[in-house]
Design an enzyme around this catalytic site. Sequence first.
Site, PDB file in Angstrom:
ATOM      1  N   SER A   6       2.920  47.205   0.417  1.00  0.00           N
ATOM      2  CA  SER A   6       1.595  47.728   0.736  1.00  0.00           C
ATOM      3  C   SER A   6       1.398  49.130   0.182  1.00  0.00           C
ATOM      4  O   SER A   6       2.328  49.941   0.176  1.00  0.00           O
ATOM      5  CB  SER A   6       1.391  47.760   2.258  1.00  0.00           C
ATOM      6  OG  SER A   6       1.548  46.473   2.819  1.00  0.00           O
ATOM      7  N   GLU A  30      -0.285  44.755  -1.717  1.00  0.00           N
ATOM      8  CA  GLU A  30      -1.284  44.663  -0.655  1.00  0.00           C
ATOM      9  C   GLU A  30      -1.967  46.015  -0.521  1.00  0.00           C
ATOM     10  O   GLU A  30      -1.306  47.030  -0.289  1.00  0.00           O
ATOM     11  CB  GLU A  30      -0.653  44.286   0.692  1.00  0.00           C
ATOM     12  CG  GLU A  30      -1.701  44.214   1.801  1.00  0.00           C
ATOM     13  CD  GLU A  30      -1.111  44.076   3.201  1.00  0.00           C
ATOM     14  OE1 GLU A  30      -1.652  43.283   3.986  1.00  0.00           O
ATOM     15  OE2 GLU A  30      -0.123  44.772   3.511  1.00  0.00           O
ATOM     16  N   TRP A  31      -3.283  46.027  -0.666  1.00  0.00           N
ATOM     17  CA  TRP A  31      -4.027  47.267  -0.415  1.00  0.00           C
ATOM     18  C   TRP A  31      -4.490  47.269   1.031  1.00  0.00           C
ATOM     19  O   TRP A  31      -5.350  46.511   1.409  1.00  0.00           O
ATOM     20  CB  TRP A  31      -5.224  47.385  -1.349  1.00  0.00           C
ATOM     21  CG  TRP A  31      -6.083  48.590  -1.049  1.00  0.00           C
ATOM     22  CD1 TRP A  31      -5.665  49.763  -0.468  1.00  0.00           C
ATOM     23  CD2 TRP A  31      -7.487  48.734  -1.283  1.00  0.00           C
ATOM     24  NE1 TRP A  31      -6.721  50.629  -0.329  1.00  0.00           N
ATOM     25  CE2 TRP A  31      -7.853  50.022  -0.824  1.00  0.00           C
ATOM     26  CE3 TRP A  31      -8.455  47.899  -1.838  1.00  0.00           C
ATOM     27  CZ2 TRP A  31      -9.166  50.493  -0.906  1.00  0.00           C
ATOM     28  CZ3 TRP A  31      -9.755  48.367  -1.919  1.00  0.00           C
ATOM     29  CH2 TRP A  31     -10.106  49.646  -1.464  1.00  0.00           C
ATOM     30  N   ARG A  32      -3.872  48.137   1.841  1.00  0.00           N
ATOM     31  CA  ARG A  32      -4.272  48.326   3.226  1.00  0.00           C
ATOM     32  C   ARG A  32      -5.418  49.338   3.260  1.00  0.00           C
ATOM     33  O   ARG A  32      -5.210  50.541   3.416  1.00  0.00           O
ATOM     34  CB  ARG A  32      -3.076  48.792   4.051  1.00  0.00           C
ATOM     35  CG  ARG A  32      -2.066  47.706   4.388  1.00  0.00           C
ATOM     36  CD  ARG A  32      -2.597  46.790   5.504  1.00  0.00           C
ATOM     37  NE  ARG A  32      -2.891  47.561   6.709  1.00  0.00           N
ATOM     38  CZ  ARG A  32      -1.993  47.874   7.644  1.00  0.00           C
ATOM     39  NH1 ARG A  32      -0.742  47.463   7.526  1.00  0.00           N
ATOM     40  NH2 ARG A  32      -2.350  48.580   8.704  1.00  0.00           N
ATOM     41  N   ARG A  62      -6.800  45.876   8.070  1.00  0.00           N
ATOM     42  CA  ARG A  62      -6.116  45.589   9.330  1.00  0.00           C
ATOM     43  C   ARG A  62      -6.760  46.432  10.430  1.00  0.00           C
ATOM     44  O   ARG A  62      -6.648  47.650  10.436  1.00  0.00           O
ATOM     45  CB  ARG A  62      -4.621  45.907   9.207  1.00  0.00           C
ATOM     46  CG  ARG A  62      -3.811  45.586  10.447  1.00  0.00           C
ATOM     47  CD  ARG A  62      -3.706  44.086  10.699  1.00  0.00           C
ATOM     48  NE  ARG A  62      -3.059  43.407   9.583  1.00  0.00           N
ATOM     49  CZ  ARG A  62      -3.652  42.451   8.869  1.00  0.00           C
ATOM     50  NH1 ARG A  62      -4.887  42.059   9.143  1.00  0.00           N
ATOM     51  NH2 ARG A  62      -3.019  41.873   7.866  1.00  0.00           N
ATOM     52  N   HIS A 118      -1.952  38.735  14.231  1.00  0.00           N
ATOM     53  CA  HIS A 118      -0.932  39.748  14.491  1.00  0.00           C
ATOM     54  C   HIS A 118      -0.892  40.057  15.981  1.00  0.00           C
ATOM     55  O   HIS A 118      -1.931  40.229  16.614  1.00  0.00           O
ATOM     56  CB  HIS A 118      -1.227  41.038  13.719  1.00  0.00           C
ATOM     57  CG  HIS A 118      -1.289  40.842  12.236  1.00  0.00           C
ATOM     58  ND1 HIS A 118      -2.386  40.288  11.618  1.00  0.00           N
ATOM     59  CD2 HIS A 118      -0.390  41.107  11.262  1.00  0.00           C
ATOM     60  CE1 HIS A 118      -2.156  40.220  10.316  1.00  0.00           C
ATOM     61  NE2 HIS A 118      -0.957  40.701  10.077  1.00  0.00           N
ATOM     62  N   LYS A 143      -0.853  33.414   7.752  1.00  0.00           N
ATOM     63  CA  LYS A 143       0.056  34.527   8.032  1.00  0.00           C
ATOM     64  C   LYS A 143       0.092  34.806   9.533  1.00  0.00           C
ATOM     65  O   LYS A 143      -0.946  35.011  10.159  1.00  0.00           O
ATOM     66  CB  LYS A 143      -0.379  35.801   7.304  1.00  0.00           C
ATOM     67  CG  LYS A 143       0.577  36.965   7.556  1.00  0.00           C
ATOM     68  CD  LYS A 143       0.038  38.299   7.059  1.00  0.00           C
ATOM     69  CE  LYS A 143       1.009  39.421   7.424  1.00  0.00           C
ATOM     70  NZ  LYS A 143       0.402  40.759   7.267  1.00  0.00           N
ATOM     71  N   ARG A 186      12.768  38.316   7.946  1.00  0.00           N
ATOM     72  CA  ARG A 186      12.232  38.809   6.676  1.00  0.00           C
ATOM     73  C   ARG A 186      13.103  38.403   5.485  1.00  0.00           C
ATOM     74  O   ARG A 186      12.653  38.443   4.352  1.00  0.00           O
ATOM     75  CB  ARG A 186      12.082  40.330   6.736  1.00  0.00           C
ATOM     76  CG  ARG A 186      11.102  40.799   7.807  1.00  0.00           C
ATOM     77  CD  ARG A 186      10.979  42.315   7.837  1.00  0.00           C
ATOM     78  NE  ARG A 186      10.042  42.765   8.854  1.00  0.00           N
ATOM     79  CZ  ARG A 186       8.726  42.839   8.701  1.00  0.00           C
ATOM     80  NH1 ARG A 186       8.186  42.482   7.545  1.00  0.00           N
ATOM     81  NH2 ARG A 186       7.944  43.267   9.678  1.00  0.00           N
ATOM     82  N   SER A 205       4.598  49.403   6.856  1.00  0.00           N
ATOM     83  CA  SER A 205       3.287  49.016   7.370  1.00  0.00           C
ATOM     84  C   SER A 205       3.409  48.156   8.620  1.00  0.00           C
ATOM     85  O   SER A 205       2.402  47.779   9.210  1.00  0.00           O
ATOM     86  CB  SER A 205       2.490  48.265   6.293  1.00  0.00           C
ATOM     87  OG  SER A 205       3.183  47.113   5.853  1.00  0.00           O
ATOM     88  N   GLN A 209      10.260  46.457   8.907  1.00  0.00           N
ATOM     89  CA  GLN A 209      10.251  46.218   7.460  1.00  0.00           C
ATOM     90  C   GLN A 209      11.502  46.784   6.806  1.00  0.00           C
ATOM     91  O   GLN A 209      12.013  47.823   7.193  1.00  0.00           O
ATOM     92  CB  GLN A 209       9.007  46.844   6.816  1.00  0.00           C
ATOM     93  CG  GLN A 209       7.842  45.897   6.749  1.00  0.00           C
ATOM     94  CD  GLN A 209       6.662  46.495   6.003  1.00  0.00           C
ATOM     95  OE1 GLN A 209       6.750  47.578   5.446  1.00  0.00           O
ATOM     96  NE2 GLN A 209       5.550  45.780   6.013  1.00  0.00           N
TER      97      GLN A 209
END
Length: 225
Positions: A6, A30-32, A62, A118, A143, A186, A205, A209
């Site tokens: 991200s 991924e562009w948050r 998000r 989420h 997702k 993951r 993010s 992670q």
Amino acid sequence: MKLIVSVMPRSLEEAQALDDTRYLDADIIEWRADYLPKEAILQVAPAIFEKFAGRELVFTLRTRSEGGEIDLSPEEYIHLIKEVAQLYQPDYIDFEYYSYKDVFEEMLDFPNLVLSYHNFQETPENMMEILSELTILNPKLVKVAVMAHTEQDVLDLMNYTRGFKTLNPEQEYVTISMGKVGKVSRITADVTGSSWSFASLDEVSAPGQISLASMKKIREILDEA
């Protein structure tokens, strides 16, 4: 298993300063966009899409209710997504289905949706129902990212994912158990049936992670004959 990283610029200057060469090991960007004020998103979009031209890109807003950084009314959410989709044609568009279910019909013309859910508090008991409802809608990708508190939480999500992937082999999934105990989810994406795994470069993010460098090494080890 594709590795997703991200980018989370908080201003036009930060977006312009991004060094795209640092992201070469990522399969998808991924562009948050939720790290920006809502009025700045369309102003920053040209810089992001120019910077990562030729790369697969996910556009994500998000919202705070699902662990993000922005609050948007349904009208604002749909407007921003549609504007970015029509102007820049991102490869994937994240859509928070359960937060914006009432306006989902407005997105039916977009074939590249990532229908997402989420939960940063728990792994809910109705995970099978959630996965089933999202699968029936036949998006580009389903997702699900939920917080794991026990090893059993992680194993349950892995088993659900494997089961749904076996029954729906053409549907792409990415499921994540967040938090320290969920890190194993993951790195086992290929086994459980997930197509993507999210990794970090400078700033995570989501909880748990793993760095892109570590994920790349892990993938190389798992790919060895």
